[in-house]
Design an enzyme around this catalytic site. Structure first.
Site, PDB file in Angstrom:
ATOM      1  N   LYS A 156      -1.947   6.815   1.615  1.00 18.19           N
ATOM      2  CA  LYS A 156      -1.454   7.656   2.438  1.00 18.19           C
ATOM      3  C   LYS A 156      -0.617   7.067   3.580  1.00 18.19           C
ATOM      4  O   LYS A 156       0.260   7.734   4.313  1.00 18.19           O
ATOM      5  CB  LYS A 156      -2.826   8.665   2.936  1.00 18.19           C
ATOM      6  CG  LYS A 156      -3.504   9.365   1.870  1.00 18.19           C
ATOM      7  CD  LYS A 156      -4.877  10.091   2.718  1.00 18.19           C
ATOM      8  CE  LYS A 156      -6.119   9.196   2.742  1.00 18.19           C
ATOM      9  NZ  LYS A 156      -6.294   8.476   1.454  1.00 18.19           N
ATOM     10  N   MET A 157      -1.407   6.141   4.159  1.00 17.52           N
ATOM     11  CA  MET A 157      -0.709   5.503   5.166  1.00 17.52           C
ATOM     12  C   MET A 157       0.751   4.833   4.830  1.00 17.52           C
ATOM     13  O   MET A 157       1.666   4.739   5.455  1.00 17.52           O
ATOM     14  CB  MET A 157      -1.532   4.461   5.799  1.00 17.52           C
ATOM     15  CG  MET A 157      -2.746   4.916   6.666  1.00 17.52           C
ATOM     16  SD  MET A 157      -2.183   5.667   8.313  1.00 17.52           S
ATOM     17  CE  MET A 157      -1.927   4.098   9.157  1.00 17.52           C
TER      18      MET A 157
ATOM     19  N   SER B   1      -8.406  -1.889   7.538  1.00 12.29           N
ATOM     20  CA  SER B   1      -9.701  -1.978   8.065  1.00 12.29           C
ATOM     21  C   SER B   1     -10.476  -3.116   7.504  1.00 12.29           C
ATOM     22  O   SER B   1      -9.952  -3.693   6.727  1.00 12.29           O
ATOM     23  CB  SER B   1     -10.305  -0.619   8.212  1.00 12.29           C
ATOM     24  OG  SER B   1     -10.496  -0.160   6.701  1.00 12.29           O
TER      25      SER B   1
ATOM     26  N   GLY C 147       0.985  -1.155  -0.041  1.00 12.15           N
ATOM     27  CA  GLY C 147      -0.115  -0.108  -0.169  1.00 12.15           C
ATOM     28  C   GLY C 147       0.746   1.147   0.083  1.00 12.15           C
ATOM     29  O   GLY C 147       0.431   2.564   0.359  1.00 12.15           O
TER      30      GLY C 147
ATOM     31  N   LYS D  81     -13.007   7.532   2.502  1.00 12.18           N
ATOM     32  CA  LYS D  81     -12.890   6.202   3.047  1.00 12.18           C
ATOM     33  C   LYS D  81     -13.815   5.124   2.446  1.00 12.18           C
ATOM     34  O   LYS D  81     -14.920   5.598   2.400  1.00 12.18           O
ATOM     35  CB  LYS D  81     -13.323   6.318   4.502  1.00 12.18           C
ATOM     36  CG  LYS D  81     -13.061   4.865   5.442  1.00 12.18           C
ATOM     37  CD  LYS D  81     -13.203   5.247   6.627  1.00 12.18           C
ATOM     38  CE  LYS D  81     -12.885   3.800   7.862  1.00 12.18           C
ATOM     39  NZ  LYS D  81     -11.755   3.074   7.468  1.00 12.18           N
TER      40      LYS D  81
ATOM     41  N   HIS E  88     -15.454   9.963   9.317  1.00 13.60           N
ATOM     42  CA  HIS E  88     -14.176   9.645   8.449  1.00 13.60           C
ATOM     43  C   HIS E  88     -14.427  10.486   7.104  1.00 13.60           C
ATOM     44  O   HIS E  88     -15.402  11.109   6.958  1.00 13.60           O
ATOM     45  CB  HIS E  88     -13.846   8.420   8.115  1.00 13.60           C
ATOM     46  CG  HIS E  88     -13.233   7.594   9.179  1.00 13.60           C
ATOM     47  ND1 HIS E  88     -14.017   7.017  10.226  1.00 13.60           N
ATOM     48  CD2 HIS E  88     -12.128   7.275   9.352  1.00 13.60           C
ATOM     49  CE1 HIS E  88     -13.054   6.380  11.086  1.00 13.60           C
ATOM     50  NE2 HIS E  88     -12.048   6.581  10.563  1.00 13.60           N
TER      51      HIS E  88
HETATM   52  N1  LIG Z   1      -4.965   1.168  11.622  1.00 15.99           N
HETATM   53  C1  LIG Z   1      -5.104   2.360  11.595  1.00 15.99           C
HETATM   54  O1  LIG Z   1      -4.680   3.228  12.425  1.00 15.99           O
HETATM   55  C2  LIG Z   1      -5.451   3.218  10.149  1.00 15.99           C
HETATM   56  C3  LIG Z   1      -6.152   2.288   9.168  1.00 15.99           C
HETATM   57  N2  LIG Z   1      -6.119   2.905   8.079  1.00 15.99           N
HETATM   58  C4  LIG Z   1      -6.547   1.903   6.855  1.00 15.99           C
HETATM   59  O2  LIG Z   1      -5.432   1.617   6.249  1.00 15.99           O
HETATM   60  C5  LIG Z   1      -5.883   1.418   4.869  1.00 15.99           C
HETATM   61  C6  LIG Z   1      -5.422   2.423   4.037  1.00 15.99           C
HETATM   62  O3  LIG Z   1      -5.588   3.636   4.052  1.00 15.99           O
HETATM   63  P1  LIG Z   1      -5.016   5.036   3.315  1.00 15.99           P
HETATM   64  O4  LIG Z   1      -3.583   4.988   3.241  1.00 15.99           O
HETATM   65  O5  LIG Z   1      -5.636   5.958   4.063  1.00 15.99           O
HETATM   66  O6  LIG Z   1      -5.803   4.840   1.886  1.00 15.99           O
HETATM   67  P2  LIG Z   1      -5.359   4.978   0.410  1.00 15.99           P
HETATM   68  O7  LIG Z   1      -6.574   4.977  -0.337  1.00 15.99           O
HETATM   69  O8  LIG Z   1      -4.574   6.265   0.518  1.00 15.99           O
HETATM   70  O9  LIG Z   1      -4.225   3.986  -0.147  1.00 15.99           O
HETATM   71  C7  LIG Z   1      -4.687   2.474  -0.133  1.00 15.99           C
HETATM   72  C8  LIG Z   1      -3.421   1.852  -0.658  1.00 15.99           C
HETATM   73  O10 LIG Z   1      -3.641   0.308  -1.106  1.00 15.99           O
HETATM   74  C9  LIG Z   1      -3.465   0.167  -2.299  1.00 15.99           C
HETATM   75  N3  LIG Z   1      -4.734  -0.436  -3.007  1.00 15.99           N
HETATM   76  C10 LIG Z   1      -5.805  -0.360  -3.088  1.00 15.99           C
HETATM   77  N4  LIG Z   1      -6.558  -1.276  -3.580  1.00 15.99           N
HETATM   78  C11 LIG Z   1      -5.660  -2.589  -3.700  1.00 15.99           C
HETATM   79  C12 LIG Z   1      -5.839  -3.657  -4.030  1.00 15.99           C
HETATM   80  N5  LIG Z   1      -7.075  -4.184  -4.493  1.00 15.99           N
HETATM   81  N6  LIG Z   1      -4.713  -4.487  -3.919  1.00 15.99           N
HETATM   82  C13 LIG Z   1      -3.585  -4.120  -3.419  1.00 15.99           C
HETATM   83  N7  LIG Z   1      -3.258  -2.633  -3.151  1.00 15.99           N
HETATM   84  C14 LIG Z   1      -4.435  -1.867  -3.097  1.00 15.99           C
HETATM   85  C15 LIG Z   1      -3.515   1.441  -2.977  1.00 15.99           C
HETATM   86  O11 LIG Z   1      -2.768   1.377  -4.413  1.00 15.99           O
HETATM   87  P3  LIG Z   1      -3.166   2.121  -5.572  1.00 15.99           P
HETATM   88  O12 LIG Z   1      -2.505   3.697  -5.122  1.00 15.99           O
HETATM   89  O13 LIG Z   1      -2.572   1.577  -6.820  1.00 15.99           O
HETATM   90  O14 LIG Z   1      -4.756   2.792  -5.560  1.00 15.99           O
HETATM   91  C16 LIG Z   1      -2.925   2.398  -2.024  1.00 15.99           C
HETATM   92  O15 LIG Z   1      -1.502   1.963  -1.984  1.00 15.99           O
HETATM   93  C17 LIG Z   1      -7.485   1.544   4.727  1.00 15.99           C
HETATM   94  O16 LIG Z   1      -8.221   0.296   4.935  1.00 15.99           O
HETATM   95  C18 LIG Z   1      -7.598   2.414   5.911  1.00 15.99           C
HETATM   96  O17 LIG Z   1      -8.852   2.238   6.806  1.00 15.99           O
HETATM   97  C19 LIG Z   1      -6.000   4.256   7.777  1.00 15.99           C
HETATM   98  C20 LIG Z   1      -5.625   5.124   8.797  1.00 15.99           C
HETATM   99  C21 LIG Z   1      -5.123   4.720   9.967  1.00 15.99           C
HETATM  100  O1  LIG Z   2      -9.581   4.968   6.754  1.00 10.24           O
HETATM  101  C1  LIG Z   2      -9.189   5.665   7.733  1.00 10.24           C
HETATM  102  O2  LIG Z   2      -8.742   6.844   7.632  1.00 10.24           O
HETATM  103  C2  LIG Z   2      -8.936   4.947   8.897  1.00 10.24           C
HETATM  104  N1  LIG Z   2      -9.320   3.791   9.130  1.00 10.24           N
HETATM  105  C3  LIG Z   2      -9.249   3.135  10.384  1.00 10.24           C
HETATM  106  C4  LIG Z   2     -10.587   2.498  10.748  1.00 10.24           C
HETATM  107  O3  LIG Z   2     -11.430   2.148   9.793  1.00 10.24           O
HETATM  108  O4  LIG Z   2     -10.879   2.554  11.919  1.00 10.24           O
HETATM  109  C5  LIG Z   2      -8.584   3.669  11.349  1.00 10.24           C
HETATM  110  C6  LIG Z   2      -8.682   5.234  11.499  1.00 10.24           C
HETATM  111  O5  LIG Z   2      -9.919   5.332  12.148  1.00 10.24           O
HETATM  112  C7  LIG Z   2      -8.581   5.842  10.158  1.00 10.24           C
END
Ligand SMILES: NC(=O)C1=CN([C@@H]2O[C@H](COP(=O)(O)OP(=O)(O)OC[C@H]3O[C@@H](n4cnc5c(N)ncnc54)[C@H](OP(=O)(O)O)[C@@H]3O)[C@@H](O)[C@H]2O)C=CC1
Ligand SMILES: O=C(O)C1=N[C@H](C(=O)O)C[C@H](O)C1
Length: 250
Positions: free
Chosen positions: A13-14, A77, A9, A138, A134
């Site tokens: 963003k993450m 998530s 990923g 999301k 959110h």
């Molecule tokens: N645990 C925590 O504290 C947090 C968790 N999250 C979770 O982390 C995840 C990512 O969030 P975020 O970075 O904001 O999301 P983004 O949309 O910014 O990034 C998602 C990433 O996943 C890749 N991706 C999407 N679909 C697929 C797929 N089918 N196969 C492989 N790679 C894929 C994207 O690639 P591409 O660029 O090619 O689309 C991109 O690199 C989410 O599930 C979010 O809910 C987010 C924030 C905090």
């Molecule tokens: O997608 C997000 O942004 C986040 N996803 C996680 C969740 O589904 O709880 C963690 C955080 O809330 C940000």
């Protein structure tokens, strides 16, 4: 010892946040940055994998990582208790010595504490509802954090049993997890927020947390990446890595 990290990923963003943290940390090194099209074999040889992709992609990444003996931190998530049970069964099939999985619904310390406080309060009230908000981008709802909070609160109620959630069959009453309605807002201008509202005899208690910047995830990501290589089994929640002084068994 340097910990080599494979980030799945990496274009998101993450993922970009993780790449910066790895670059800045003296004890971490980037093993591979995986985009959507990168073969999962890029993870092979890492000390730890870090998955922040999409709920539909995460399971394959976790299974691959376990199969090749690489522990994994999962921030993506959508990992409800039944889905985690499937990974536990998969790990058992791999046998003794299968690497660890750390599922982290939320890397923010304040959020982890909010969830722990909610679990502590759960058995003292008749009604519980969760409202999470959110950013509009999301893709999944309810949030993984809200699902985890509802699961822990339900478990913590024990003999008190399910909460009263009247008229829960109406769509506007939210999605039930463990009998607790979760209401999901998706809004421009928001990063991530959660409000747990508990209702009792003549009183309500509200436990609210706001992530105003993704920097709130940084300490939790670093902690999880540093602990994962020595971890064992399946761990859910950053609370397991912190000394909270209260129990939140899953
Ligand atoms: N645990 C925590 O504290 C947090 C968790 N999250 C979770 O982390 C995840 C990512 O969030 P975020 O970075 O904001 O999301 P983004 O949309 O910014 O990034 C998602 C990433 O996943 C890749 N991706 C999407 N679909 C697929 C797929 N089918 N196969 C492989 N790679 C894929 C994207 O690639 P591409 O660029 O090619 O689309 C991109 O690199 C989410 O599930 C979010 O809910 C987010 C924030 C905090
Ligand atoms: O997608 C997000 O942004 C986040 N996803 C996680 C969740 O589904 O709880 C963690 C955080 O809330 C940000």
């Amino acid at each position: 010892m340097t910990i080599r990290v494979a980030v799945a990923g990496a274009t998101g963003k993450m993922g970009k946040l993780a790449l910066r943290l790895i670059e800045e940390a003296p004890d971490l090194e980037l093993h591979a940055a995986l985009g959507r099209e990168t073969p999962l074999s890029a993870i092979d040889g890492a000390d730890v994998a870090f998955d922040v992709t999409h709920p539909a992609a995460s399971a394959d990444i976790v299974r691959h990582s376990l199969s090749i003996g690489v522990p994994i931190v999962v921030g993506t998530s959508g990992w409800s208790a039944p889905r985690i049970s499937e990974i536990e069964a998969f790990r058992r099939e791999l046998g003794e010595g299968a690497p660890a999985v750390l599922f982290v619904p939320n890397f923010s310390i304040g959020s982890v504490l909010g969830t722990a406080f909610a679990a502590l309060a759960a058995k003292f009230f008749d009604s519980i509802e969760i409202v999470e908000a959110h950013h509009a981008g999301k893709v999944d709802s309810p949030s993984g954090t809200a699902v985890r909070t509802a699961e822990l609160m339900t478990a913590a109620r024990g003999e008190r049993g399910p909460v009263a959630a009247p008229h829960a069959d109406q769509r506007a009453r939210g999605q039930l997890v463990g009998g607790i309605p979760i209401h999901s807002l998706r809004l421009s201008g928001v990063v991530a927020e959660q409000r747990v509202v508990l209702g009792g005899d003549g009183e309500t208690l509200t436990i609210a947390h706001s992530t105003v910047s993704p920097s709130s995830y940084e300490a939790g990501i670093l902690l999880a990446l540093r602990r994962a290589p020595e971890a064992e089994g399946v761990t859910v929640g950053l609370d397991a890595l912190l000394d909270l002084g209260i129990s939140s068994d899953r």
